[in-house]
Design a protein around this motif. Structure first.
Motif, PDB file in Angstrom:
ATOM      1  N   ILE A 107     -30.902  76.731   1.959  1.00 60.60           N
ATOM      2  CA  ILE A 107     -30.325  75.496   2.491  1.00 60.60           C
ATOM      3  C   ILE A 107     -31.143  75.015   3.692  1.00 60.60           C
ATOM      4  O   ILE A 107     -31.658  75.808   4.478  1.00 60.60           O
ATOM      5  CB  ILE A 107     -28.848  75.708   2.867  1.00 60.60           C
ATOM      6  N   SER A 108     -31.245  73.700   3.826  1.00 59.99           N
ATOM      7  CA  SER A 108     -32.066  73.094   4.871  1.00 59.99           C
ATOM      8  C   SER A 108     -31.263  72.866   6.138  1.00 59.99           C
ATOM      9  O   SER A 108     -30.036  72.955   6.157  1.00 59.99           O
ATOM     10  CB  SER A 108     -32.620  71.757   4.383  1.00 59.99           C
ATOM     11  N   ASP A 109     -31.996  72.535   7.215  1.00 56.81           N
ATOM     12  CA  ASP A 109     -31.347  72.178   8.480  1.00 56.81           C
ATOM     13  C   ASP A 109     -30.308  71.086   8.285  1.00 56.81           C
ATOM     14  O   ASP A 109     -29.172  71.188   8.766  1.00 56.81           O
ATOM     15  CB  ASP A 109     -32.393  71.669   9.482  1.00 56.81           C
ATOM     16  N   GLN A 110     -30.715  70.010   7.616  1.00 58.27           N
ATOM     17  CA  GLN A 110     -29.832  68.855   7.479  1.00 58.27           C
ATOM     18  C   GLN A 110     -28.568  69.209   6.708  1.00 58.27           C
ATOM     19  O   GLN A 110     -27.459  68.825   7.099  1.00 58.27           O
ATOM     20  CB  GLN A 110     -30.575  67.700   6.792  1.00 58.27           C
ATOM     21  N   GLU A 111     -28.715  69.960   5.615  1.00 60.07           N
ATOM     22  CA  GLU A 111     -27.547  70.343   4.816  1.00 60.07           C
ATOM     23  C   GLU A 111     -26.619  71.253   5.609  1.00 60.07           C
ATOM     24  O   GLU A 111     -25.391  71.116   5.563  1.00 60.07           O
ATOM     25  CB  GLU A 111     -28.006  71.036   3.536  1.00 60.07           C
ATOM     26  N   TRP A 112     -27.209  72.191   6.333  1.00 53.58           N
ATOM     27  CA  TRP A 112     -26.407  73.138   7.111  1.00 53.58           C
ATOM     28  C   TRP A 112     -25.671  72.427   8.244  1.00 53.58           C
ATOM     29  O   TRP A 112     -24.472  72.641   8.447  1.00 53.58           O
ATOM     30  CB  TRP A 112     -27.333  74.223   7.657  1.00 53.58           C
ATOM     31  N   LEU A 113     -26.378  71.585   8.955  1.00 55.89           N
ATOM     32  CA  LEU A 113     -25.741  70.846  10.051  1.00 55.89           C
ATOM     33  C   LEU A 113     -24.624  69.944   9.536  1.00 55.89           C
ATOM     34  O   LEU A 113     -23.587  69.789  10.183  1.00 55.89           O
ATOM     35  CB  LEU A 113     -26.792  70.021  10.796  1.00 55.89           C
ATOM     36  N   ARG A 114     -24.827  69.354   8.369  1.00 55.69           N
ATOM     37  CA  ARG A 114     -23.795  68.505   7.792  1.00 55.69           C
ATOM     38  C   ARG A 114     -22.535  69.316   7.481  1.00 55.69           C
ATOM     39  O   ARG A 114     -21.413  68.881   7.740  1.00 55.69           O
ATOM     40  CB  ARG A 114     -24.334  67.828   6.529  1.00 55.69           C
ATOM     41  N   ALA A 115     -22.726  70.515   6.925  1.00 56.92           N
ATOM     42  CA  ALA A 115     -21.584  71.360   6.601  1.00 56.92           C
ATOM     43  C   ALA A 115     -20.861  71.832   7.861  1.00 56.92           C
ATOM     44  O   ALA A 115     -19.628  71.781   7.953  1.00 56.92           O
ATOM     45  CB  ALA A 115     -22.043  72.561   5.773  1.00 56.92           C
ATOM     46  N   VAL A 116     -21.635  72.296   8.854  1.00 60.62           N
ATOM     47  CA  VAL A 116     -21.040  72.774  10.100  1.00 60.62           C
ATOM     48  C   VAL A 116     -20.244  71.676  10.784  1.00 60.62           C
ATOM     49  O   VAL A 116     -19.088  71.865  11.187  1.00 60.62           O
ATOM     50  CB  VAL A 116     -22.147  73.310  11.041  1.00 60.62           C
ATOM     51  N   HIS A 117     -20.855  70.494  10.912  1.00 59.36           N
ATOM     52  CA  HIS A 117     -20.215  69.400  11.649  1.00 59.36           C
ATOM     53  C   HIS A 117     -19.171  68.658  10.821  1.00 59.36           C
ATOM     54  O   HIS A 117     -18.325  67.957  11.379  1.00 59.36           O
ATOM     55  CB  HIS A 117     -21.276  68.435  12.167  1.00 59.36           C
ATOM     56  N   GLY A 118     -19.235  68.828   9.511  1.00 63.18           N
ATOM     57  CA  GLY A 118     -18.240  68.177   8.670  1.00 63.18           C
ATOM     58  C   GLY A 118     -16.970  68.981   8.484  1.00 63.18           C
ATOM     59  O   GLY A 118     -15.901  68.415   8.234  1.00 63.18           O
ATOM     60  N   ILE A 119     -17.063  70.308   8.613  1.00 58.24           N
ATOM     61  CA  ILE A 119     -15.894  71.172   8.396  1.00 58.24           C
ATOM     62  C   ILE A 119     -15.221  71.567   9.702  1.00 58.24           C
ATOM     63  O   ILE A 119     -13.984  71.513   9.830  1.00 58.24           O
ATOM     64  CB  ILE A 119     -16.309  72.437   7.612  1.00 58.24           C
ATOM     65  N   ILE A 120     -15.982  71.964  10.705  1.00 58.12           N
ATOM     66  CA  ILE A 120     -15.379  72.576  11.890  1.00 58.12           C
ATOM     67  C   ILE A 120     -14.591  71.600  12.767  1.00 58.12           C
ATOM     68  O   ILE A 120     -13.418  71.868  13.075  1.00 58.12           O
ATOM     69  CB  ILE A 120     -16.448  73.319  12.713  1.00 58.12           C
ATOM     70  N   PRO A 121     -15.165  70.460  13.208  1.00 59.42           N
ATOM     71  CA  PRO A 121     -14.418  69.609  14.151  1.00 59.42           C
ATOM     72  C   PRO A 121     -13.072  69.090  13.639  1.00 59.42           C
ATOM     73  O   PRO A 121     -12.098  69.088  14.408  1.00 59.42           O
ATOM     74  CB  PRO A 121     -15.394  68.456  14.447  1.00 59.42           C
ATOM     75  N   PRO A 122     -12.957  68.662  12.367  1.00 61.68           N
ATOM     76  CA  PRO A 122     -11.631  68.195  11.925  1.00 61.68           C
ATOM     77  C   PRO A 122     -10.558  69.277  12.010  1.00 61.68           C
ATOM     78  O   PRO A 122      -9.405  68.993  12.350  1.00 61.68           O
ATOM     79  CB  PRO A 122     -11.873  67.774  10.467  1.00 61.68           C
ATOM     80  N   LEU A 123     -10.952  70.531  11.735  1.00 62.25           N
ATOM     81  CA  LEU A 123      -9.986  71.625  11.807  1.00 62.25           C
ATOM     82  C   LEU A 123      -9.625  71.960  13.255  1.00 62.25           C
ATOM     83  O   LEU A 123      -8.461  72.223  13.568  1.00 62.25           O
ATOM     84  CB  LEU A 123     -10.543  72.854  11.097  1.00 62.25           C
ATOM     85  N   GLU A 162     -33.099  78.451   5.266  1.00 56.31           N
ATOM     86  CA  GLU A 162     -34.313  77.755   5.698  1.00 56.31           C
ATOM     87  C   GLU A 162     -34.116  77.051   7.034  1.00 56.31           C
ATOM     88  O   GLU A 162     -34.698  76.000   7.287  1.00 56.31           O
ATOM     89  CB  GLU A 162     -34.727  76.738   4.622  1.00 56.31           C
ATOM     90  N   LEU A 163     -33.308  77.646   7.907  1.00 50.58           N
ATOM     91  CA  LEU A 163     -32.979  76.968   9.159  1.00 50.58           C
ATOM     92  C   LEU A 163     -34.060  77.154  10.212  1.00 50.58           C
ATOM     93  O   LEU A 163     -34.804  78.133  10.198  1.00 50.58           O
ATOM     94  CB  LEU A 163     -31.646  77.475   9.702  1.00 50.58           C
ATOM     95  N   SER A 164     -34.089  76.211  11.134  1.00 50.55           N
ATOM     96  CA  SER A 164     -34.953  76.279  12.306  1.00 50.55           C
ATOM     97  C   SER A 164     -34.149  76.715  13.519  1.00 50.55           C
ATOM     98  O   SER A 164     -32.910  76.602  13.546  1.00 50.55           O
ATOM     99  CB  SER A 164     -35.583  74.913  12.578  1.00 50.55           C
ATOM    100  N   VAL A 165     -34.850  77.171  14.541  1.00 46.05           N
ATOM    101  CA  VAL A 165     -34.203  77.421  15.825  1.00 46.05           C
ATOM    102  C   VAL A 165     -33.586  76.132  16.349  1.00 46.05           C
ATOM    103  O   VAL A 165     -32.506  76.137  16.945  1.00 46.05           O
ATOM    104  CB  VAL A 165     -35.225  77.995  16.823  1.00 46.05           C
ATOM    105  N   ASN A 166     -34.228  75.007  16.088  1.00 50.76           N
ATOM    106  CA  ASN A 166     -33.740  73.710  16.556  1.00 50.76           C
ATOM    107  C   ASN A 166     -32.333  73.422  16.041  1.00 50.76           C
ATOM    108  O   ASN A 166     -31.469  72.943  16.784  1.00 50.76           O
ATOM    109  CB  ASN A 166     -34.680  72.595  16.102  1.00 50.76           C
ATOM    110  N   ALA A 167     -32.083  73.698  14.762  1.00 50.15           N
ATOM    111  CA  ALA A 167     -30.772  73.434  14.181  1.00 50.15           C
ATOM    112  C   ALA A 167     -29.709  74.343  14.778  1.00 50.15           C
ATOM    113  O   ALA A 167     -28.578  73.915  15.044  1.00 50.15           O
ATOM    114  CB  ALA A 167     -30.830  73.613  12.668  1.00 50.15           C
ATOM    115  N   MET A 168     -30.059  75.608  15.015  1.00 45.52           N
ATOM    116  CA  MET A 168     -29.084  76.526  15.592  1.00 45.52           C
ATOM    117  C   MET A 168     -28.819  76.189  17.054  1.00 45.52           C
ATOM    118  O   MET A 168     -27.687  76.346  17.533  1.00 45.52           O
ATOM    119  CB  MET A 168     -29.570  77.963  15.407  1.00 45.52           C
ATOM    120  N   GLU A 169     -29.839  75.698  17.760  1.00 46.68           N
ATOM    121  CA  GLU A 169     -29.640  75.256  19.140  1.00 46.68           C
ATOM    122  C   GLU A 169     -28.718  74.039  19.179  1.00 46.68           C
ATOM    123  O   GLU A 169     -27.838  73.939  20.042  1.00 46.68           O
ATOM    124  CB  GLU A 169     -31.000  74.925  19.765  1.00 46.68           C
ATOM    125  N   MET A 170     -28.909  73.120  18.244  1.00 44.22           N
ATOM    126  CA  MET A 170     -28.045  71.949  18.180  1.00 44.22           C
ATOM    127  C   MET A 170     -26.595  72.354  17.929  1.00 44.22           C
ATOM    128  O   MET A 170     -25.663  71.818  18.537  1.00 44.22           O
ATOM    129  CB  MET A 170     -28.518  70.995  17.083  1.00 44.22           C
TER     130      MET A 170
END
Length: 384
Positions: A219-235, A262-270
């Motif tokens: 999974i890519s940065d963009q896909e992972w960030l979308r999942a993290v930010h799409g699931i966690i905040p509403p809950l 396939e994540l970057s340090v940048n995505a995990m920092e974000m």
């Protein structure tokens, strides 16, 4: 204390599973050295684990298991003395101190001595009530959560963004509606521990409080960030946690030898900065951050130094050059550096606004999780 607190002592680093084992205290040591070079360490107050919190593990682990751990002989029943979890002198005492450190962090935040605390030696999320699992002997996150519940907390959110499912923490609070566990991980179809699917939503008294996003490989940065930010905040918005405990394993990184993401340090920092923002928005600023997995020393150090910056409330330019001699430092640990800067030069997060739910095509795992869990919270599920 008004500044953020780093839980640390030399005892947390005083163990070895052998030179060829992926787990080792050098992961923490290198991250702290890099954070010091970046000027982050001076932003923290340092606190050692309170020794009385070693006893907290008695509430979450079986007595026979705890007794067996104190004996330096193999215990196949408990997974002690295997290739993954070899006998190591002193490791039982270190595990007690790591658990005490995370519990101390929770106490400091809960009692208002600070609003944010971090234990990057912690995050041993696989440890089971009656057994070692996945290099994890004692479950420090569960110990911290149990202390909070014992001292009046009614809503604790546990966020886990390690590449592996946070199974041990989830199981210990499976049927407790006071604890919301959210794990975003590589699917158990491909990766240890083989659990954590969308349909795993908690026990009969706590349906919807176990949340699992089981992602595909690569999974890519963009896909992972979308999942993290799409699931966690509403809950979090619906659950209204009084405190957030988060686990930040660095093993989703592209270079990690044990995973397939396939994540970057940048995505995990974000994401770390997003968790801080969610703590401010939904949990009165109360946040305890933990380390976790991650086995490529260079990417782990960069990820956790970035996590420390997020806890300290500062933003470090991801294009910051690594310190002189860093190549030689990580080479001593048998590792080839993966970047000459704090972030990964190949990462492209332009156009991503983490303050909003990221739009675009939603992955199958994100859709499946929303359909399994969102209805319990009165939230509309996503569609692909």
């Amino acid at each position: 204390m008004s500044r953020p607190v780093l839980l640390h002592s030399d005892t947390l680093l005083s163990y070895s599973f052998g030179p060829d084992h992926p787990m080792g205290p050098d992961r923490v040591r290198l991250a702290l050295e890099l954070a010091d070079y970046l000027g982050i360490m001076e932003l923290f107050d340092i606190c050692v684990p309170l020794p009385q919190h070693r006893a907290q593990v008695r509430r979450i682990h079986d007595p026979d298991y705890l007794e067996a751990l104190g004996q330096l002989v193999p215990h196949p029943r408990y997974g002690w003395g295997t290739e993954d979890n070899p006998l190591a002198a002193g490791i039982h005492e270190v595990a007690l101190d790591i658990a005490a450190a995370s519990t101390t962090a929770a106490q400091l935040v809960w009692e208002g001595q600070c609003t944010r605390a971090v234990n990057i030696a912690g995050g041993l999320h696989h440890a089971q009530r009656n057994g070692i699992s996945g290099f994890c002997m004692l479950n420090d996150a569960a110990s911290a959560i149990d202390w909070l519940l014992e001292h009046g907390a009614q809503r604790v959110a546990y966020l886990d963004v390690d590449a592996h499912h946070g199974d041990g923490v989830e199981q210990m609070f499976w049927d407790d509606p006071r604890v919301l566990t959210i794990s975003v991980h590589e699917s158990g179809l491909y990766l240890f521990p083989g659990t954590g699917f969308a349909g795993d939503i908690g026990g009969p008294q706590a349906l919807g409080t176990a949340v699992n996003v089981a992602l595909e490989k690569n999974i890519s940065d963009q896909e992972w960030l979308r999942a993290v930010h799409g699931i966690i905040p509403p809950l979090l918005q619906r659950f209204r946690p009084q405190i957030i405990i988060s686990q930040h394993g660095a093993d989703p990184h592209r270079a990690d030898p044990l995973t397939h993401m396939e994540l970057s340090v940048n995505a995990m920092e974000m994401t770390a900065r997003s968790v801080r923002r969610w703590a401010d928005r939904y949990a009165q600023g109360r946040w305890v951050a933990l380390g976790g997995g991650g086995y490529q020393r260079d990417s782990v150090a960069r990820t956790w130094a970035s996590l420390l910056a997020a806890v300290a409330g500062v933003v470090i330019d991801m294009a910051t050059p690594m310190p002189a001699g860093w190549d030689s430092v990580v080479h001593r640990h048998g590792v080839v550096p993966t970047s000459t800067t704090l972030g990964d030069s190949w990462a492209d997060l332009s156009g991503i606004d983490p303050t909003e739910v990221i739009g675009g095509q939603r992955c199958q795992a994100m859709v499946a999780t929303s359909k399994a869990v969102f209805p319990y919270w009165g939230i509309a599920a996503y569609h692909g």
